[in-house]
Design a protein around this motif. Structure first.
Motif, PDB file in Angstrom:
ATOM      1  N   ALA A 137       0.565  -1.149  -0.215  1.00 11.93           N
ATOM      2  CA  ALA A 137       0.303   0.009   0.448  1.00 11.93           C
ATOM      3  C   ALA A 137       0.983   1.243  -0.023  1.00 11.93           C
ATOM      4  O   ALA A 137       0.639   2.268  -0.425  1.00 11.93           O
ATOM      5  N   GLY A 138       1.857   1.339   0.455  1.00 11.33           N
ATOM      6  CA  GLY A 138       3.155   2.105   0.565  1.00 11.33           C
ATOM      7  C   GLY A 138       2.219   3.242   1.227  1.00 11.33           C
ATOM      8  O   GLY A 138       3.178   4.771   1.005  1.00 11.33           O
ATOM      9  N   ARG A 139       2.194   2.748   2.556  1.00 11.87           N
ATOM     10  CA  ARG A 139       1.654   4.056   3.617  1.00 11.87           C
ATOM     11  C   ARG A 139       2.909   4.249   4.026  1.00 11.87           C
ATOM     12  O   ARG A 139       2.628   5.217   5.021  1.00 11.87           O
ATOM     13  N   ALA A 140       4.173   3.081   4.434  1.00  7.83           N
ATOM     14  CA  ALA A 140       5.091   3.527   5.084  1.00  7.83           C
ATOM     15  C   ALA A 140       6.427   3.021   4.310  1.00  7.83           C
ATOM     16  O   ALA A 140       5.866   2.463   3.352  1.00  7.83           O
ATOM     17  N   ARG A 141       7.773   4.342   4.674  1.00  3.03           N
ATOM     18  CA  ARG A 141       8.714   4.063   3.733  1.00  3.03           C
ATOM     19  C   ARG A 141       9.270   2.748   4.699  1.00  3.03           C
ATOM     20  O   ARG A 141       9.698   2.528   5.517  1.00  3.03           O
ATOM     21  N   ALA A 142       9.610   2.045   3.342  1.00  2.00           N
ATOM     22  CA  ALA A 142      10.947   1.272   4.328  1.00  2.00           C
ATOM     23  C   ALA A 142      12.376   1.122   4.518  1.00  2.00           C
ATOM     24  O   ALA A 142      12.525   2.312   4.286  1.00  2.00           O
ATOM     25  N   PRO A 143      12.353   1.064   6.130  1.00  2.00           N
ATOM     26  CA  PRO A 143      13.765   1.463   6.507  1.00  2.00           C
ATOM     27  C   PRO A 143      14.675   1.551   5.996  1.00  2.00           C
ATOM     28  O   PRO A 143      14.868  -0.274   4.958  1.00  2.00           O
ATOM     29  N   ARG A 144      15.783   2.081   6.002  1.00  2.00           N
ATOM     30  CA  ARG A 144      17.112   2.378   5.264  1.00  2.00           C
ATOM     31  C   ARG A 144      17.837   0.479   5.623  1.00  2.00           C
ATOM     32  O   ARG A 144      17.665  -0.258   6.655  1.00  2.00           O
ATOM     33  N   ALA A 145      18.306  -0.372   4.775  1.00  2.00           N
ATOM     34  CA  ALA A 145      19.042  -1.785   5.450  1.00  2.00           C
ATOM     35  C   ALA A 145      20.531  -1.443   5.389  1.00  2.00           C
ATOM     36  O   ALA A 145      21.176  -1.067   5.022  1.00  2.00           O
ATOM     37  N   LEU A 146      20.283  -1.988   6.489  1.00  2.00           N
ATOM     38  CA  LEU A 146      21.672  -2.023   7.746  1.00  2.00           C
ATOM     39  C   LEU A 146      22.688  -2.765   6.710  1.00  2.00           C
ATOM     40  O   LEU A 146      22.686  -4.140   6.497  1.00  2.00           O
ATOM     41  N   PRO A 147      24.052  -2.219   7.408  1.00  2.00           N
ATOM     42  CA  PRO A 147      24.921  -3.099   6.371  1.00  2.00           C
ATOM     43  C   PRO A 147      25.147  -4.511   6.951  1.00  2.00           C
ATOM     44  O   PRO A 147      25.368  -5.350   6.596  1.00  2.00           O
ATOM     45  N   LEU A 148      24.813  -4.902   8.254  1.00  2.00           N
ATOM     46  CA  LEU A 148      25.160  -5.317   8.881  1.00  2.00           C
ATOM     47  C   LEU A 148      23.951  -6.395   8.287  1.00  2.00           C
ATOM     48  O   LEU A 148      24.294  -7.941   8.856  1.00  2.00           O
ATOM     49  N   LEU A 149      22.496  -6.265   8.301  1.00  2.00           N
ATOM     50  CA  LEU A 149      22.025  -7.428   7.296  1.00  2.00           C
ATOM     51  C   LEU A 149      22.529  -7.780   6.399  1.00  2.00           C
ATOM     52  O   LEU A 149      22.342  -8.726   5.376  1.00  2.00           O
ATOM     53  N   GLU A 150      22.656  -6.433   5.088  1.00  2.00           N
ATOM     54  CA  GLU A 150      23.515  -6.509   4.212  1.00  2.00           C
ATOM     55  C   GLU A 150      24.053  -7.539   3.667  1.00  2.00           C
ATOM     56  O   GLU A 150      24.540  -8.016   2.994  1.00  2.00           O
ATOM     57  N   ARG A 151      25.110  -7.728   5.038  1.00  2.00           N
ATOM     58  CA  ARG A 151      26.656  -8.516   4.947  1.00  2.00           C
ATOM     59  C   ARG A 151      26.102 -10.275   5.886  1.00  2.00           C
ATOM     60  O   ARG A 151      27.112 -10.405   5.954  1.00  2.00           O
ATOM     61  N   LYS A 152      25.334  -9.983   5.906  1.00  2.00           N
ATOM     62  CA  LYS A 152      24.844 -11.649   6.368  1.00  2.00           C
ATOM     63  C   LYS A 152      25.836 -11.966   7.554  1.00  2.00           C
ATOM     64  O   LYS A 152      25.889 -12.561   7.377  1.00  2.00           O
TER      65      LYS A 152
END
Lengths: 181, 624, 102
Positions: free
Chosen positions: B530-545
């Motif tokens: 629905a686009g009601r909220a904006r996704a938070p920016r991905a943490l590098p911690l998560l992106e680097r697994k």
């Protein structure tokens, strides 16, 4: 008294022996060396006599001195000037040093052995009678116990004679080929 | 029943051999059919064995059949023996059933692939290995099956040999599994030393209770289970394993192989109960994996990787179940997970297949509008995964979580982790669903989408996915603990659970779980649909697994590399290489020097003679 | 035994032998070398005779006679070779004969 005389003769012969041996090794002229060797042989014959080896002493003088040395002198005379050499020129090489050391080592070892009494092998000289060393006993031994040695020795002499003839014949062929025009 | 068990085991092996030995005389399509038919035959045999077992009384359902003595050394005898009991029959049904569906799917998915025969031979080999693993009657044969599934996994991950990334992923999987195998073998050594045998009944009776040895044994087995099931800390190979073809990911890395670790723990539960610390460790690691994998899945952009992390997370639930002693619940979740995870992978496969192999969800976005049937089944799978009533996941996942409540403080902590995990599951699953299957298709998707003869995919792919969707719908109805529990009853005699939640706990936990799952779905809807909220920016911690790959690279590879370099510079080059050249040079120099003695001078030879004589004289004299 | 004991003869023979060995190793003229070899053989002979006297058996003297015969043969062959060398105008220097160099 007899003992003293023996000692005197012994020392004289031993001294002559050693001196002549050194002379053989020392002279640069082989003719003199050959003459010195004759002296060596004679003194050795005297020593053999002292050791009751009469037959051997006689054989030494006759064979060695009379035949071998004569042969030597013939060859030396034949070769003449080509035989001269100066052995001690240029100072002692490593070869000379090594030789002296080796000779000294051999000598020293023997002296040590004698000094240690060689385990008792040099004790108790046996008492020998008159026939010891006489031609009769030597002959008997040669023809009974040591017959094989006797025969083999004669074969060796035969081979040497043949060899001498062969070596000499080559020389004669060369002479003939040289003489042909 | 014994005959049925042997047939079930050997049919896939026969298929693998036939395809391998047949070579090019077997056409590619026929290879696929051989594999499919034999696996279905396996399933039929498993059903026969199950039906025969129903006739017997509950206490007498375990049968060991030994074909011959495999290894006899002194007092140790290990036979080629199969164990057919309640647990193994359940596993046989799951493995053979899901495998036959996935292999049938592969006939359509891999159509046109040049190496199709090799693929089906490997798939049959895998099915055989997995069946060997679950049917084995002693730990040695289980180890053999264990290793062979690792081999099949390696072969299938690296199936596209020309791709370096696939080859690297295969190696990574194999090496990590080898580490687990090593710890398992060490545990087996200890067992043999302390009990003298490896057959299950004997080992369970004779193994030590508590103490260091029991802990070590359990720890070794746990190490193997962690590696095979891709749990913390041996989990890094599973996302990379998505380099393999999609059916491979479905079969091996979702439905069957990665569940082998759970099977091991459940089968050897007496050994783990002797070392409860290790069992708690298993549950703890499972809980940690649930959270970690769930968090990482939130930021993945490859559709298969999201599902892979989801697998990791769900197996964490199974480990929690096994770790707290709720063995039937863990097996139940294993079964339902096989259904809906395979469904998700295969449905994703249809989408990937339709859009020239693209896997990036940003490029695939909105494909659902062009593929409504796929969207429907994917929705079924997603709801099952999140655990919404009446889909399959609800019944199995909740039973584990509620059992955790029966285990004291530790159980409550694990329960909390499980609940958070359920929220994350809802979030990442429906993030995936909303991005890929709702909204407007991207230009890329529109451009590259193509239908297969007017349908969304080949027939073989569609009917198998349909069957799995049906199973995901109704499969969970097999057991709902407070009301009816045939599975627990069936497994009860051999797998006595340690945790029995009260009905009150079951009901309450179930409602809470649904609520939490729906909350996750709602958040995902708010952000992505629905686009009601904006996704938070991905943490590098998560992106680097969570930097696990970097840690292992530093710990194992770089240190090993450093040691190797050090050895090369300090030891190998000077000693080995240097010594060889020094040796040859020495020989050359030595012989040259010795050759100088051959100078042709007679006098020096005589000198040598005299010197030798002097030495010899000394020797002789001293010897006397 | 009258006169010196056997040890004196042994020492004397050793001295003679060493002298002969020295001559062989140091001199370069083949004739002198042959003469030195003769000295060595004579030293051995002396030892043989001496020990024959010590043990009271003439076997040593027999041996000494055989040695003399062998020495004579060897001198024949050796001198024949030296004469052949002389005929071919090869220089009579042992150091110059090095074809057997290794």
């Amino acid at each position: 008294m007899a003992n003293f005389l023996v000692w005197v003769v012994w020392f004289g012969a031993a001294f002559a022996c050693l001196a002549s041996a050194l002379a053989v090794v020392g002279f640069s002229n082989p003719f003199y060396s050959a003459l010195a060797l004759i002296g060596n042989l004679a003194s050795l014959a005297v020593l053999f006599l002292l050791l009751s080896g009469e037959f051997v002493a006689a054989g030494q003088v006759l064979v060695y001195g009379g035949a071998v040395m004569v042969m030597f002198l013939f060859v030396i005379a034949y070769l003449g000037d080509r035989t001269d050499e100066s052995p001690w020129s240029g100072g002692p090489t490593w070869q000379a040093v090594g030789a002296v050391l080796a000779g000294a080592a051999l000598l020293a070892e023997v002296c040590v052995v004698v000094g240690l009494k060689a385990g008792g092998f040099l004790e108790k000289p046996a008492h020998v009678g008159r026939p010891f060393g006489s031609p009769e006993s030597i002959g008997r031994l040669f023809l009974t116990d040591h017959l094989l040695a006797f025969e083999v020795t004669s074969i060796v002499l035969l081979v040497a004679a043949v060899g001498g003839v062969v070596l000499g014949s080559h020389a004669r062929q060369e002479l003939e080929s040289d003489a042909r025009p | 029943m014994k005959a049925a068990a042997w047939i079930c085991l050997l049919l896939p092996l026969a298929s693998a051999l036939a395809i391998t030995l047949g070579g090019t005389t077997v056409s590619r399509r026929v290879a696929g059919y051989i594999s499919t038919v034999t696996t279905m035959g396996s399933f039929a045999a498993a059903v026969v064995a199950f039906v025969q077992m129903l006739d017997q009384s509950a206490g007498h359902r375990g049968h060991v059949t030994t074909s011959w003595t495999w290894l006899a050394a002194g007092p140790y005898h290990f036979g080629l023996s199969l164990l057919v009991d309640q647990l193994s029959v359940v596993m046989m049904l799951i493995v053979a059933g899901v495998s036959s569906l996935i292999i049938a799917y592969s006939v359509g998915y891999m159509d046109g692939e040049a190496e199709e025969r090799r693929y089906f031979a490997y798939m049959s080999l895998f099915v055989f290995s997995m069946l060997l693993l679950v049917q084995s009657g002693n730990l040695l044969l289980l180890l053999a099956g264990w290793g062979m599934v690792g081999l099949s996994s390696y072969l299938l991950i690296g199936f596209h040999q020309e791709r370096p990334s696939a080859v690297a992923a295969a190696k990574k999987a194999f090496v990590m599994n080898a580490f687990g195998d090593a710890t398992m073998v060490l545990a087996l050594f200890l067992l043999v030393q302390h009990t003298g045998r490896l057959d299950f009944a004997g080992v369970f009776a004779a193994s030590p209770h508590g103490g260091a040895v029991a802990n070590l044994i359990a720890l070794g087995l746990l190490g193997g289970a962690l590696a095979k099931s891709a749990q913390l800390p041996l989990h890094t190979w599973l996302p990379d394993a998505m380099e393999g073809p999609t059916p491979v990911s479905a079969l091996i890395h979702a439905a069957t192989m990665v569940t082998a670790g759970v099977y091991l723990i459940v089968r050897c539960h007496p050994l783990f109960e002797n070392a409860y610390v290790i069992q708690d460790l298993a549950a703890g690691l499972g809980a940690a994996t649930i959270l970690m994998a769930g968090l990482i899945a939130l930021v993945q952009t490859d559709i298969k990787r999201v599902i892979a992390y989801s697998t990791m997370s769900q197996i964490g639930y199974m480990f929690v179940g096994a770790g707290i002693g709720a063995y039937p619940n863990a097996i139940f979740h294993l079964m339902t997970h096989a259904f809906f995870k395979a469904l998700l992978f295969l449905a994703a496969g249809i989408a990937i297949h339709a859009v020239v192999g693209e896997q990036d969800i940003r490029k695939l976005a909105g494909i659902g509008k062009l593929m409504p049937q796929t969207r429907a089944v994917f929705l079924v799978g997603s709801l099952a995964l999140v655990g919404i009533f009446p889909f399959a996941g609800f019944f199995s996942k909740d039973s584990i979580l509620s059992a955790a409540l029966d285990r004291g403080t530790f159980g409550v902590i694990v329960y909390a982790a499980g609940m958070v995990g359920a929220f994350l599951t809802g979030l990442y699953t429906f993030r995936l669903f909303f991005i890929v299957f709702t909204g407007e298709p991207t230009p890329f998707a529109r451009e590259h989408f193509h239908r297969h003869h007017g349908q969304e995919g080949p027939l073989s792919m569609r009917w198998t996915v349909g069957v799995l969707a049906a199973l995901s719908l109704v499969g969970g109805l097999l057991q709902f603990a407070p009301l009816w529990h045939p599975l627990s009853t069936w497994l009860g005699p051999i797998e006595r659970p340690l945790a029995e939640p009260t009905n009150w706990q079951e009901w309450g936990s179930s409602i809470l779980a649904i609520a939490v799952g729906l909350a996750g779905i709602a958040v995902a809807w708010a952000i992505y649909a629905a686009g009601r909220a904006r996704a938070p920016r991905a943490l590098p911690l998560l992106e680097r697994k969570f930097y696990w790959d970097e840690l292992y690279d530093l710990l194992w590879y770089r240190s090993g590399d450093l040691v190797a370099r050090g050895f090369y510079a300090l030891v190998e080059r000077p000693l080995v290489a240097g010594s060889l050249s020094a040796l040859t040079a020495g020989f050359g120099v030595g012989s040259r020097e010795v050759g100088r003695a051959q100078n042709g001078l007679v006098r020096s030879y005589v000198l040598a003679l005299a010197g030798g004589l002097a030495v010899l004289a000394v020797v002789f004299l001293s010897v006397r | 035994m009258h006169g010196p004991d056997i040890q004196w003869y042994v020492i004397l023979a050793a001295l003679l032998f060493s002298t002969g060995a020295l001559g062989v190793m140091v001199r370069r003229n083949p004739l002198i070398i042959l003469l030195s070899v003769e000295i060595m053989l004579n030293a051995a002979n002396l030892l043989l005779i001496a020990f024959a006297r010590l043990h009271g058996r003439e076997d040593g003297q027999i041996f000494a006679i055989s040695v003399m015969a062998v020495a004579a043969s060897e001198v024949v062959v050796g001198l024949g070779m030296i004469v052949a060398m002389g005929r071919r105008n090869v220089e009579l220097d042992v150091d110059k004969l090095r074809t057997l160099r290794g």
